[in-house]
Design an enzyme around this catalytic site. Structure first.
Site, PDB file in Angstrom:
ATOM      1  N   THR A  93      41.697  49.228  28.752  1.00  0.00           N
ATOM      2  CA  THR A  93      42.921  49.742  27.485  1.00  0.00           C
ATOM      3  C   THR A  93      41.013  51.381  27.131  1.00  0.00           C
ATOM      4  O   THR A  93      40.443  50.929  26.835  1.00  0.00           O
ATOM      5  CB  THR A  93      43.042  49.050  26.589  1.00  0.00           C
ATOM      6  OG1 THR A  93      43.410  47.843  26.617  1.00  0.00           O
ATOM      7  CG2 THR A  93      43.475  50.075  25.390  1.00  0.00           C
ATOM      8  N   CYS A 276      45.049  40.600  30.562  1.00  0.00           N
ATOM      9  CA  CYS A 276      45.982  41.378  31.706  1.00  0.00           C
ATOM     10  C   CYS A 276      47.210  41.611  30.490  1.00  0.00           C
ATOM     11  O   CYS A 276      47.786  42.623  29.860  1.00  0.00           O
ATOM     12  CB  CYS A 276      46.807  41.256  32.624  1.00  0.00           C
ATOM     13  SG  CYS A 276      46.026  41.226  34.256  1.00  0.00           S
TER      14      CYS A 276
HETATM   15  P1  NAD Z   1      38.185  43.959  37.467  1.00  0.00           P
HETATM   16  O1  NAD Z   1      36.463  44.086  36.352  1.00  0.00           O
HETATM   17  O2  NAD Z   1      36.895  42.343  38.568  1.00  0.00           O
HETATM   18  O3  NAD Z   1      37.116  44.862  38.892  1.00  0.00           O
HETATM   19  C1  NAD Z   1      37.927  45.214  38.826  1.00  0.00           C
HETATM   20  C2  NAD Z   1      35.629  46.134  40.097  1.00  0.00           C
HETATM   21  O4  NAD Z   1      36.085  47.407  40.558  1.00  0.00           O
HETATM   22  C3  NAD Z   1      34.652  46.124  39.083  1.00  0.00           C
HETATM   23  O5  NAD Z   1      33.890  45.088  39.984  1.00  0.00           O
HETATM   24  C4  NAD Z   1      34.326  47.433  39.945  1.00  0.00           C
HETATM   25  O6  NAD Z   1      31.976  47.800  39.165  1.00  0.00           O
HETATM   26  C5  NAD Z   1      34.409  47.750  40.420  1.00  0.00           C
HETATM   27  N1  NAD Z   1      35.321  49.308  40.243  1.00  0.00           N
HETATM   28  C6  NAD Z   1      35.094  50.377  39.195  1.00  0.00           C
HETATM   29  N2  NAD Z   1      35.372  51.723  40.555  1.00  0.00           N
HETATM   30  C7  NAD Z   1      35.262  51.712  41.295  1.00  0.00           C
HETATM   31  C8  NAD Z   1      34.977  52.806  42.179  1.00  0.00           C
HETATM   32  N3  NAD Z   1      35.336  54.375  41.819  1.00  0.00           N
HETATM   33  N4  NAD Z   1      34.063  52.298  42.902  1.00  0.00           N
HETATM   34  C9  NAD Z   1      33.169  50.721  43.696  1.00  0.00           C
HETATM   35  N5  NAD Z   1      34.193  50.061  42.722  1.00  0.00           N
HETATM   36  C10 NAD Z   1      34.222  50.404  41.429  1.00  0.00           C
HETATM   37  O7  NAD Z   1      39.122  43.840  37.338  1.00  0.00           O
HETATM   38  P2  NAD Z   1      39.790  42.974  37.438  1.00  0.00           P
HETATM   39  O8  NAD Z   1      40.504  41.680  36.795  1.00  0.00           O
HETATM   40  O9  NAD Z   1      39.905  42.598  39.604  1.00  0.00           O
HETATM   41  O10 NAD Z   1      41.100  43.391  38.019  1.00  0.00           O
HETATM   42  C11 NAD Z   1      42.033  44.865  38.975  1.00  0.00           C
HETATM   43  C12 NAD Z   1      43.175  45.512  38.535  1.00  0.00           C
HETATM   44  O11 NAD Z   1      44.011  44.304  38.492  1.00  0.00           O
HETATM   45  C13 NAD Z   1      43.204  45.594  37.100  1.00  0.00           C
HETATM   46  O12 NAD Z   1      44.100  47.061  37.287  1.00  0.00           O
HETATM   47  C14 NAD Z   1      44.561  44.400  36.448  1.00  0.00           C
HETATM   48  O13 NAD Z   1      44.796  45.260  35.568  1.00  0.00           O
HETATM   49  C15 NAD Z   1      44.784  44.227  37.893  1.00  0.00           C
HETATM   50  N6  NAD Z   1      45.067  42.886  37.984  1.00  0.00           N
HETATM   51  C16 NAD Z   1      44.420  41.530  37.408  1.00  0.00           C
HETATM   52  C17 NAD Z   1      44.698  40.759  37.558  1.00  0.00           C
HETATM   53  C18 NAD Z   1      43.670  39.475  37.288  1.00  0.00           C
HETATM   54  O14 NAD Z   1      44.415  37.667  36.713  1.00  0.00           O
HETATM   55  N7  NAD Z   1      42.671  39.546  36.410  1.00  0.00           N
HETATM   56  C19 NAD Z   1      46.173  40.313  38.486  1.00  0.00           C
HETATM   57  C20 NAD Z   1      46.555  41.158  38.052  1.00  0.00           C
HETATM   58  C21 NAD Z   1      46.875  42.323  38.164  1.00  0.00           C
HETATM   59  C1  UDX Z   2      48.878  37.264  33.874  1.00  0.00           C
HETATM   60  C2  UDX Z   2      50.441  36.715  34.905  1.00  0.00           C
HETATM   61  O1  UDX Z   2      50.329  34.699  34.291  1.00  0.00           O
HETATM   62  C3  UDX Z   2      49.750  36.821  36.240  1.00  0.00           C
HETATM   63  O2  UDX Z   2      50.648  37.075  36.945  1.00  0.00           O
HETATM   64  C4  UDX Z   2      49.634  38.066  36.254  1.00  0.00           C
HETATM   65  O3  UDX Z   2      49.309  38.891  37.160  1.00  0.00           O
HETATM   66  C5  UDX Z   2      48.329  38.960  35.376  1.00  0.00           C
HETATM   67  O4  UDX Z   2      48.606  37.808  33.667  1.00  0.00           O
HETATM   68  P1  UDX Z   2      46.323  35.038  33.325  1.00  0.00           P
HETATM   69  O5  UDX Z   2      46.315  35.838  32.669  1.00  0.00           O
HETATM   70  O6  UDX Z   2      45.549  35.241  34.613  1.00  0.00           O
HETATM   71  O7  UDX Z   2      47.798  35.523  34.152  1.00  0.00           O
HETATM   72  O8  UDX Z   2      46.438  33.871  33.201  1.00  0.00           O
HETATM   73  P2  UDX Z   2      48.502  33.238  32.637  1.00  0.00           P
HETATM   74  O9  UDX Z   2      48.277  32.357  33.412  1.00  0.00           O
HETATM   75  O10 UDX Z   2      49.430  33.739  32.832  1.00  0.00           O
HETATM   76  O11 UDX Z   2      48.076  32.479  30.677  1.00  0.00           O
HETATM   77  C6  UDX Z   2      47.857  34.089  29.791  1.00  0.00           C
HETATM   78  C7  UDX Z   2      47.682  33.312  28.622  1.00  0.00           C
HETATM   79  O12 UDX Z   2      48.367  32.847  27.974  1.00  0.00           O
HETATM   80  C8  UDX Z   2      46.453  32.342  28.383  1.00  0.00           C
HETATM   81  O13 UDX Z   2      45.168  32.387  27.442  1.00  0.00           O
HETATM   82  C9  UDX Z   2      46.697  31.259  28.648  1.00  0.00           C
HETATM   83  O14 UDX Z   2      46.297  30.087  28.143  1.00  0.00           O
HETATM   84  C10 UDX Z   2      48.235  31.469  27.790  1.00  0.00           C
HETATM   85  N1  UDX Z   2      49.541  30.423  27.525  1.00  0.00           N
HETATM   86  C11 UDX Z   2      50.665  30.496  29.458  1.00  0.00           C
HETATM   87  C12 UDX Z   2      49.413  29.644  26.491  1.00  0.00           C
HETATM   88  O15 UDX Z   2      49.239  29.805  26.042  1.00  0.00           O
HETATM   89  N2  UDX Z   2      51.298  29.018  26.833  1.00  0.00           N
HETATM   90  C13 UDX Z   2      52.549  29.293  27.838  1.00  0.00           C
HETATM   91  O16 UDX Z   2      52.759  28.906  28.325  1.00  0.00           O
HETATM   92  C14 UDX Z   2      51.621  29.649  29.176  1.00  0.00           C
END
Ligand code: NAD
Ligand code: UDX
Length: 491
Positions: A93, A276
């Site tokens: 954000t 997320c």
């Molecule tokens: P993260 O912060 O763990 O990883 C992102 C990485 O990208 C970092 O290590 C950073 O150093 C690197 N980076 C940034 N700019 C760069 C550049 N110019 N060149 C090379 N490396 C660079 O983030 P994340 O949790 O893996 O999330 C990545 C994306 O996926 C986000 O858009 C997020 O919303 C989405 N997403 C995350 C999850 C989740 O569960 N974490 C699930 C679904 C989607």
């Molecule tokens: C979420 C989405 O589930 C996933 O599909 C997307 O790609 C990334 O965002 P994540 O945030 O990793 O995944 O975990 P999730 O299992 O969704 O839990 C999110 C939060 O909700 C946690 O804090 C969890 O404890 C809470 N939660 C989940 C509740 O409080 N109640 C529920 O019934 C389910």
């Protein structure tokens, strides 16, 4: 038939690392390279202690690393050698300027697009894996086009990731669906087909759905908004339960049995966390506002507001129950990660509950099986802005019994399995009385705890406590909340 032999990924985080590890595992003849500009992170991916804890991940990385899975800081080489390039950098954000606090900050995505345009040789399929606002693929395509070396061609696909942390490997191996959005043109279809051919190696074709780019981008935000909305809905109901004597677990069971509603994601809690949900809803809210749809924006914003309310409500109840003062009292924070089976603390409810208690003067003893001490300190410093208070009042323990010793209350913030099997009689013996448990995850055996002598408070349910167990006190029916003191003495 376009056979892919080299896949690259920019961004070696929670998404890029596990996703590429699974691609490498399932496609032994594809060479998969994951790069990141952060050398510490790449160093960790190349070590025995990976930067991300996910059940099953270690084994896969050990099997594939150095064979067909490589981690590197060399962004240029990764771009040049890959036919399919995932962008999975962070999209946090925005913390400044227009859209501050809501809009997604796309500076990392943009800088990657510029780098690709600058150094790419030959045609590439660029896959937007990061979660982004609708129409971001257009911006990426525009940047690529404006900066490319004349002969290169790019196709930009949207391929959002739906994995949840703690179950990432399971989710990647056996996803509900793979979503691919692309340009509606022969080149677009061909690119979609090429990316599908990778996933088809282990995912049934009927689970791979393709659509136009904007639908795909929007679907990711909407999926997260729907999931979070269910949690806020049940959490809103939990407040009604606490005020009436209904049990939110029973209500969720009854409601979830309706096949149109379904039982999952109806677990009332101290509030959702994770990197997320909040970010993606605020992103959706910002898009709605930009499109001049304020009513729609407000609808989704309420999901976040109820979540803030839930975290606050829980934190305030702790103070109320502890005789309206926690100043100088030791309180054990059990669990700091935003959910079990992850070491990730981003937006964890534990951070906000802890900050509230610190502001009230409490001394905290934090225990989490997977979160490192300096992570706890960093998170609390960030949220409170008072590092001296954090230094003086927070102790991070490496053992749950140590955290509980001398504590006036145990506060369960994460649903770690280990918390269900602790020796609570032993813990009770080491606590000042009355000894409180605040179960923010509804995972403990409340009856057993009250028998031991604990005063138990939880979400969406009144527990019949020791102090209220004499007959006169339990005759109270539904009331205005504070009149219902027979079952709940705290409010
Ligand atoms: P993260 O912060 O763990 O990883 C992102 C990485 O990208 C970092 O290590 C950073 O150093 C690197 N980076 C940034 N700019 C760069 C550049 N110019 N060149 C090379 N490396 C660079 O983030 P994340 O949790 O893996 O999330 C990545 C994306 O996926 C986000 O858009 C997020 O919303 C989405 N997403 C995350 C999850 C989740 O569960 N974490 C699930 C679904 C989607
Ligand atoms: C979420 C989405 O589930 C996933 O599909 C997307 O790609 C990334 O965002 P994540 O945030 O990793 O995944 O975990 P999730 O299992 O969704 O839990 C999110 C939060 O909700 C946690 O804090 C969890 O404890 C809470 N939660 C989940 C509740 O409080 N109640 C529920 O019934 C389910």
């Amino acid at each position: 038939d376009a056979m892919v032999t080299r896949v690259g990924c920019i961004g070696a985080g929670y998404v890029g690392g596990p996703t590429c590890a699974v691609i490498a595992l399932k496609c032994p003849d594809i060479r998969v390279t994951v790069c990141d500009m952060n050398p510490t992170r790449i160093g960790q991916w190349n070590s025995d202690k990976l930067p991300v804890f996910e059940p099953g991940l270690d084994e896969i990385v050990q099997k594939c690393r150095g064979v067909n899975l490589f981690f590197t800081t060399d962004v240029v080489a990764t771009i040049q050698e890959s036919e399919v390039l995932f962008i999975s950098v962070n999209t946090p954000t925005k913390t400044y300027g227009h859209g501050k606090g809501r809009a997604a900050n796309l500076k990392y995505v943009e800088s990657v697009a510029r780098e690709i345009a600058k150094v790419a040789r030959g045609n590439k399929i660029v896959v937007e894996k990061s979660t982004v606002p609708v129409k971001s693929a257009q911006s990426i395509a525009d940047i690529l086009k404006a900066n490319r070396n004349s002969q290169n061609k790019f196709q930009v696909l949207s391929n959002p990731e739906f994995l949840a942390e703690g179950t990432a490997i399971e989710d990647l191996l056996n996803p509900d669906r793979i979503l691919i959005g692309g340009e509606d043109s022969p080149d677009g279809w061909k690119a979609i087909e090429t990316l599908s051919s990778v996933y088809k190696r282990w995912i049934p074709a009927d689970r791979i759905i393709t659509m136009n780019t904007w639908s795909s981008e929007l679907s990711k935000l909407v999926a997260n908004a729907f999931l979070a909305q269910r949690i806020s809905a049940i959490n809103a109901v939990s407040a009604v339960c606490e005020a009436t004597g209904a049990d939110v677990g029973q209500v969720a069971l009854a409601v979830g049995k309706d096949s149109r509603i379904g039982p999952r994601f109806l677990q009332a809690s101290v509030g959702f966390g994770g990197s997320c949900f909040q970010k993606d809803i605020l992103n959706l809210v910002y898009i709605c506002e930009s499109l001049n749809l304020p009513e729609v924006a407000e609808f989704w914003l309420n999901v976040v507001s109820i979540n803030d309310y839930q975290k606050q409500r829980f934190a305030k109840r702790i103070v109320n129950c502890l005789f309206n003062t926690v100043s100088g009292k030791r309180i054990a924070i059990m669990g700091f990660a935003f959910k079990k089976n992850t070491g990730d603390t981003r937006e964890s409810a534990a951070i906000y509950v802890s900050a509230h208690l610190l502001e009230e003067g409490a001394r905290l003893a934090v225990y989490d099986p997977k979160v490192e001490a300096d992570q706890v300190t960093r998170d609390l410093n960030n949220v409170t802005g008072t590092p001296d208070v954090v230094r003086d009042q927070v102790e991070v323990c490496s053992d749950p019994y140590e955290a509980a010793r001398g504590a006036h209350a145990l506060v369960i913030c994460t649903e770690w399995d280990v918390f269900q099997t602790l020796d609570y009689a032993r813990i009770f013996a080491g606590m000042p009385k009355p000894a409180y448990v605040f179960d923010g995850r509804k995972i403990l055996d409340h009856e057993k705890l009250t028998k031991i002598g604990f005063e138990v408070e939880t979400i969406g349910k009144r527990v019949r406590n020791v102090s209220q167990s004499h007959p006169a006190a339990i005759t109270n029916g539904a009331g205005s909340g504070d009149g219902a003191a027979g079952l709940n003495s705290c409010e």
